[in-house]
Motif scaffolding. Structure first.
Motif, PDB file in Angstrom:
ATOM      1  N   LEU A  84       4.778 -12.771  -8.260  1.00 18.77           N
ATOM      2  CA  LEU A  84       3.841 -13.292  -7.257  1.00 18.77           C
ATOM      3  C   LEU A  84       4.346 -13.021  -5.845  1.00 18.77           C
ATOM      4  N   ALA A  85       5.667 -13.099  -5.674  1.00 18.38           N
ATOM      5  CA  ALA A  85       6.238 -12.806  -4.367  1.00 18.38           C
ATOM      6  C   ALA A  85       6.010 -11.344  -4.006  1.00 18.38           C
ATOM      7  N   ALA A  86       6.181 -10.463  -4.996  1.00 16.70           N
ATOM      8  CA  ALA A  86       5.961  -9.043  -4.745  1.00 16.70           C
ATOM      9  C   ALA A  86       4.504  -8.751  -4.411  1.00 16.70           C
ATOM     10  N   GLU A  87       3.599  -9.543  -4.970  1.00  8.80           N
ATOM     11  CA  GLU A  87       2.169  -9.374  -4.678  1.00  8.80           C
ATOM     12  C   GLU A  87       1.751 -10.018  -3.361  1.00  8.80           C
ATOM     13  N   ARG A  88       2.683 -10.754  -2.734  1.00  6.86           N
ATOM     14  CA  ARG A  88       2.381 -11.531  -1.528  1.00  6.86           C
ATOM     15  C   ARG A  88       1.216 -12.487  -1.792  1.00  6.86           C
ATOM     16  N   ALA A  89       1.310 -13.154  -2.947  1.00  7.56           N
ATOM     17  CA  ALA A  89       0.229 -14.038  -3.384  1.00  7.56           C
ATOM     18  C   ALA A  89       0.261 -15.358  -2.611  1.00  7.56           C
ATOM     19  N   THR A  90      -0.914 -15.970  -2.517  1.00 11.42           N
ATOM     20  CA  THR A  90      -1.065 -17.293  -1.908  1.00 11.42           C
ATOM     21  C   THR A  90      -1.738 -18.206  -2.923  1.00 11.42           C
ATOM     22  N   GLY A  91      -1.116 -19.356  -3.168  1.00 12.05           N
ATOM     23  CA  GLY A  91      -1.688 -20.291  -4.132  1.00 12.05           C
ATOM     24  C   GLY A  91      -0.619 -21.208  -4.689  1.00 12.05           C
ATOM     25  N   ALA A  92      -0.902 -21.772  -5.858  1.00  9.41           N
ATOM     26  CA  ALA A  92      -0.006 -22.762  -6.468  1.00  9.41           C
ATOM     27  C   ALA A  92       0.419 -22.287  -7.849  1.00  9.41           C
TER      28      ALA A  92
END
Length: 247
Positions: free
Chosen positions: A5-13
């Motif tokens: 998720l960090a590599a995807e630069r994701a935002t959420g929970a």
């Protein structure tokens, strides 16, 4: 999953069995766990913030996800105070949220936390600190059951000493409170309390929970054991067979 998720630069929970991590652009901005006191407990129990001031900030800025900013702008906290307390709460909750679990992890895109952005932390840093803390606990006292069982005081050993921090834990060790309960009562991070409890256990000042008593052997094993007071090869073979049959 966190690193992906960090590599995807994701935002959420990121939801796990024992807690939730909140991400913005792939960085961890907050964490919560039922096993760890929240930032509200850490601020109010320490006397740095009154409970009504905290509730007021939630009412006025919670819907906009700006509670942290509101506390600073209103003069209730300095930016440094908020940042230090927030980072303490984040790493504390993340330790439990990232604990090994058999349950599935889920990610809800777009979900934000009401505290707002205070100081984002790289996911790699959160993971590395979680592993460091787990290794530290194992070095102190390799009995993880101590972390969740009620803390039972032991008879003080001659020469065993407790620090002022540890004495505060001992005063609440009544055989019913768990380390998490003690952390909330003291307004301290739960991980710090686990460290105190494991050190106290290693010093013999609190007891490690007793392991369950071994089960009674099945009747067929008892009969074999009673056949002779002088075991021979045939008897040992029958005993082995009986034991294997019960597994």
């Amino acid at each position: 999953m966190l690193l992906r998720l960090a590599a995807e630069r994701a935002t959420g929970a990121l939801l796990r069995d024992r807690g939730t991590l909140y991400l913005v652009d792939g960085q961890v901005v907050h964490a919560e766990s039922p096993a760890a006191p929240g930032i509200d407990v850490l601020l109010t129990a320490a006397g740095r913030l009154r409970s009504d001031s905290w509730q007021g900030a939630l009412r006025e800025a919670g819907a906009d996800g700006r509670v942290g900013r509101h506390l600073v702008d209103s003069g209730r906290l300095s930016g440094g105070e908020l940042e230090i307390c927030h980072l303490g709460a984040l790493f504390d909750a993340a330790f439990f949220a990232l604990a090994p679990s058999s349950g599935p992890a889920r990610f809800r895109y777009g979900v934000a936390h009401w505290i707002g952005a205070v100081r984002p932390v790289p996911a790699e840093t959160v993971q590395r600190e979680t592993l460091r803390r787990r290794a530290l606990l194992d070095r102190l006292w390799a009995h993880p059951e101590t972390d969740t069982a009620p803390v039972v005081p032991a008879t003080r050993r001659p020469g065993a000493r407790a620090s002022p921090r540890q004495r505060a834990v001992l005063e609440l060790a009544d055989g019913t409170r768990t380390p998490g309960d003690i952390a909330r009562a003291l307004g301290r991070p739960a991980f710090h309390t686990l460290v105190d409890v494991r050190r106290l256990a290693a010093a013999g000042l609190v007891e490690t929970p007793a392991t369950a008593a071994p089960p009674e052997p099945p009747p067929e094993v008892v009969r074999v054991m009673e056949m002779s007071a002088d075991p021979d090869v045939a008897l040992l073979r029958r005993l082995r067979d009986a034991l294997e049959a019960t597994l």
